[in-house]
Design a protein around this motif. Structure first.
Motif, PDB file in Angstrom:
ATOM      1  N   VAL A 228       0.840  -1.194   0.000  1.00  0.00           N
ATOM      2  CA  VAL A 228       0.000   0.000   0.000  1.00  0.00           C
ATOM      3  C   VAL A 228       0.881   1.252   0.000  1.00  0.00           C
ATOM      4  N   HIS A 229       0.579   2.163  -0.902  1.00  0.00           N
ATOM      5  CA  HIS A 229       1.307   3.429  -1.011  1.00  0.00           C
ATOM      6  C   HIS A 229       0.461   4.492  -0.295  1.00  0.00           C
ATOM      7  N   TRP A 230       0.819   4.817   0.963  1.00  0.00           N
ATOM      8  CA  TRP A 230      -0.035   5.640   1.820  1.00  0.00           C
ATOM      9  C   TRP A 230      -0.108   7.076   1.331  1.00  0.00           C
ATOM     10  N   ARG A 231       0.963   7.594   0.744  1.00  0.00           N
ATOM     11  CA  ARG A 231       0.919   8.973   0.260  1.00  0.00           C
ATOM     12  C   ARG A 231      -0.085   9.113  -0.873  1.00  0.00           C
ATOM     13  N   SER A 232      -0.085   8.177  -1.797  1.00  0.00           N
ATOM     14  CA  SER A 232      -1.052   8.224  -2.890  1.00  0.00           C
ATOM     15  C   SER A 232      -2.464   7.932  -2.395  1.00  0.00           C
ATOM     16  N   THR A 233      -2.576   7.072  -1.364  1.00  0.00           N
ATOM     17  CA  THR A 233      -3.897   6.801  -0.793  1.00  0.00           C
ATOM     18  C   THR A 233      -4.511   8.067  -0.219  1.00  0.00           C
ATOM     19  N   ALA A 234      -3.693   8.845   0.514  1.00  0.00           N
ATOM     20  CA  ALA A 234      -4.195  10.099   1.074  1.00  0.00           C
ATOM     21  C   ALA A 234      -4.513  11.112  -0.015  1.00  0.00           C
ATOM     22  N   ARG A 235      -3.765  11.078  -1.106  1.00  0.00           N
ATOM     23  CA  ARG A 235      -3.965  12.053  -2.184  1.00  0.00           C
ATOM     24  C   ARG A 235      -5.232  11.770  -2.973  1.00  0.00           C
ATOM     25  N   TYR A 236      -5.466  10.497  -3.298  1.00  0.00           N
ATOM     26  CA  TYR A 236      -6.600  10.153  -4.147  1.00  0.00           C
ATOM     27  C   TYR A 236      -7.841   9.774  -3.363  1.00  0.00           C
ATOM     28  N   GLY A 237      -7.723   9.566  -2.063  1.00  0.00           N
ATOM     29  CA  GLY A 237      -8.887   9.235  -1.261  1.00  0.00           C
ATOM     30  C   GLY A 237      -9.341   7.801  -1.381  1.00  0.00           C
ATOM     31  N   GLU A 238      -8.549   6.958  -1.965  1.00  0.00           N
ATOM     32  CA  GLU A 238      -8.837   5.536  -2.055  1.00  0.00           C
ATOM     33  C   GLU A 238      -7.542   4.752  -1.923  1.00  0.00           C
ATOM     34  N   LEU A 239      -7.669   3.478  -1.574  1.00  0.00           N
ATOM     35  CA  LEU A 239      -6.492   2.669  -1.301  1.00  0.00           C
ATOM     36  C   LEU A 239      -5.702   2.444  -2.579  1.00  0.00           C
ATOM     37  N   MET A 240      -4.397   2.808  -2.543  1.00  0.00           N
ATOM     38  CA  MET A 240      -3.504   2.666  -3.692  1.00  0.00           C
ATOM     39  C   MET A 240      -2.340   1.765  -3.308  1.00  0.00           C
ATOM     40  N   VAL A 241      -1.868   0.959  -4.251  1.00  0.00           N
ATOM     41  CA  VAL A 241      -0.744   0.057  -4.009  1.00  0.00           C
ATOM     42  C   VAL A 241       0.340   0.329  -5.039  1.00  0.00           C
ATOM     43  N   ARG A 242       1.579  -0.017  -4.670  1.00  0.00           N
ATOM     44  CA  ARG A 242       2.707   0.142  -5.590  1.00  0.00           C
ATOM     45  C   ARG A 242       2.714  -1.012  -6.581  1.00  0.00           C
TER      46      ARG A 242
END
Length: 469
Positions: A228-242
């Motif tokens: 999980v890429h937490w910085r992108s998760t916070a940016r896009y508002g949904e769970l993002m993974v590398r």
């Protein structure tokens, strides 16, 4: 191939004449003696002598008739091991004969057609083969000259028990043996400006994916939460993974100069054959190091020529591409071109990676063109062959040294190749010279010590089957 009697009358007569032409010396002698005895018996009025003459004359004719009417059904299979062999190495050819008829065969003599360069024609004698039986034989072939050589067709010679007549029947299929150039193992030295095969390098390309694959993506069911890429998760508002990082392959182009005007002499020890063998060794070496490789000639033809800008791929595709490049080098010949401009057009500025070139004689114009080739690659190594030196065994001419100096000034790591040089030692010398050249901080030749004098000694199963009855 069916060997029964033809239906047409003229073909039948032609086959019968061919059978009579198969009479051996013994059969012709018996026939001549029988005719002579019969003639003498008629003149002298000797009945017993006439019977002897008829017996002598009829015996070879009966042998011809019996052999002509023979209905053996035999299948032949040829297998090469290996089908692709380096020059100077041996390959084994396996022949298998199957009697697929219900009758046993008589004495069989086999002869396979092979080119003269591969050795003498192999001949075998097979005893009686029972119904449904099988016989296997093998022979070796070897060539010091690269190329593609046809093997076959296989000939089967039938003979009667008395040796009166012999008939030859040929199969139609043949196989091809590919003799590729010799390759020399090269030391794992790092050439000037060379990036590693995989990983970070200035000149590289993605082997399995594009640049967009390195950014995060939306979480999917089953993804590892550790990705999980937490910085992108916070940016896009949904769970993002590398995304998984994809391996990257550096590129290498092996350039072979095949111009007829650039090489003198012929034969296994000529300068041109050394250049072909050197190109093959460089291709295999760079592929083993993980590079995406392609073969380029002065004619502008690129092998394998498909995929990402003509470079070889990975896995099974890489093995197939290596075989394709070696097959190309097996039959490469002199071109009628006079320059390197077509190769210059194929190289596209700045993204071609490492360039390894094997040049023949370079005049002033082509030396300038070769200097421009360097501007379209990351790092460049040139092996320059003076074919006049290879013919005479003398020292490298001053004009060659001028060409080498010009190449070095344009950024090439350039080496002259003396007659009979070992590419492995030259490869190590290129690595040392490239490091010294890089240590001087430039493209000039002030720190380069890779001249000829520093070298030290300058004076890849297929089977075919067919049958006839």
């Amino acid at each position: 191939m069916a060997a029964g009697a033809p239906a047409a009358e003229d073909e039948h007569k032609g086959g019968l004449r061919a059978a009579l032409g198969g009479l051996t010396t013994r059969g012709r002698s018996f026939l001549a003696a029988g005719v002579a005895a019969a003639a003498c018996a008629y003149v002298l009025g000797q009945g017993d002598l006439l019977r002897v003459g008829l017996l002598l004359a009829v015996l070879p004719l009966v042998a011809v008739a019996v052999l002509y009417r023979t209905r053996y059904r035999v299948a032949a299979t040829r297998r090469l091991s290996p089908q692709r062999v380096p020059a100077g190495s041996e390959a084994r050819v396996h022949l298998r004969m199957d009697n697929v008829s219900r009758l046993p065969t008589g004495l069989l003599m086999l002869q396979d057609h092979v080119p003269y360069v591969l050795g003498p024609r192999p001949r075998f004698v097979l005893d009686r083969v029972e119904a449904g039986g099988r016989r296997e034989v093998s022979y070796r072939v070897r060539s010091d000259l690269r190329g593609r050589y046809p093997l076959g067709p296989l000939q089967l010679r039938l003979s009667d028990p008395f040796g009166m007549c012999e008939l030859t029947r040929s199969f139609s299929a043949y196989d091809t043996l590919t003799v590729v150039p010799r390759t020399e193992p090269l030391p794992p030295v790092r050439l000037a400006g060379e990036a590693s095969g995989y990983g970070d390098g200035r000149q590289r390309s993605l082997a399995l994916a594009g640049e967009d694959d390195v950014i995060p993506r939306t979480y999917r069911h089953g993804d590892d939460l550790r990705r999980v890429h937490w910085r992108s998760t916070a940016r896009y508002g949904e769970l993002m993974v590398r995304r998984e990082e994809q391996p990257q392959r550096s590129r290498c182009t092996v350039l072979l100069d095949t111009r007829r005007v650039a090489f003198q002499g012929a034969g296994p020890d000529s300068a041109f054959e050394w250049a072909v063998s050197g190109a093959a060794s460089a291709l295999v070496h760079m592929m083993e190091r993980g590079f995406a490789v392609r073969l380029l000639t002065d004619t502008g033809s690129s092998v394998p020529g498909e995929g990402a800008e003509g470079f070889a791929g990975t896995g099974h595709e890489s093995a197939d591409s290596t075989g394709l490049m070696m097959d190309t080098l097996a039959v490469v010949d002199h071109s009628d071109g006079a320059g390197l401009s077509r190769a210059h057009d194929v190289l596209r500025g700045g993204n071609e990676g490492l360039l390894v070139a094997f040049f023949g004689d370079l005049d002033e114009e082509q030396a300038a063109m070769a200097a421009r080739l360097r501007q379209r690659s990351g790092a460049a190594v040139a092996f320059v062959l003076d074919s006049g030196t290879w013919l005479t065994g003398g020292a490298v001419a001053g004009a060659v040294e001028d060409r080498l100096r010009r190449l070095r000034e344009s950024g090439w790591t350039a080496l002259a190749v003396p007659p009979g040089a070992a590419l492995g030692e030259l490869w190590q010398l290129a690595g040392r010279a490239g490091r010294e050249q890089a240590g001087t901080g430039g493209l000039g030749g002030t720190g380069f010590s890779g001249s000829t004098e520093s070298y030290g000694s300058s004076p890849g199963p297929r089977a075919s089957a067919e049958g006839w009855s």
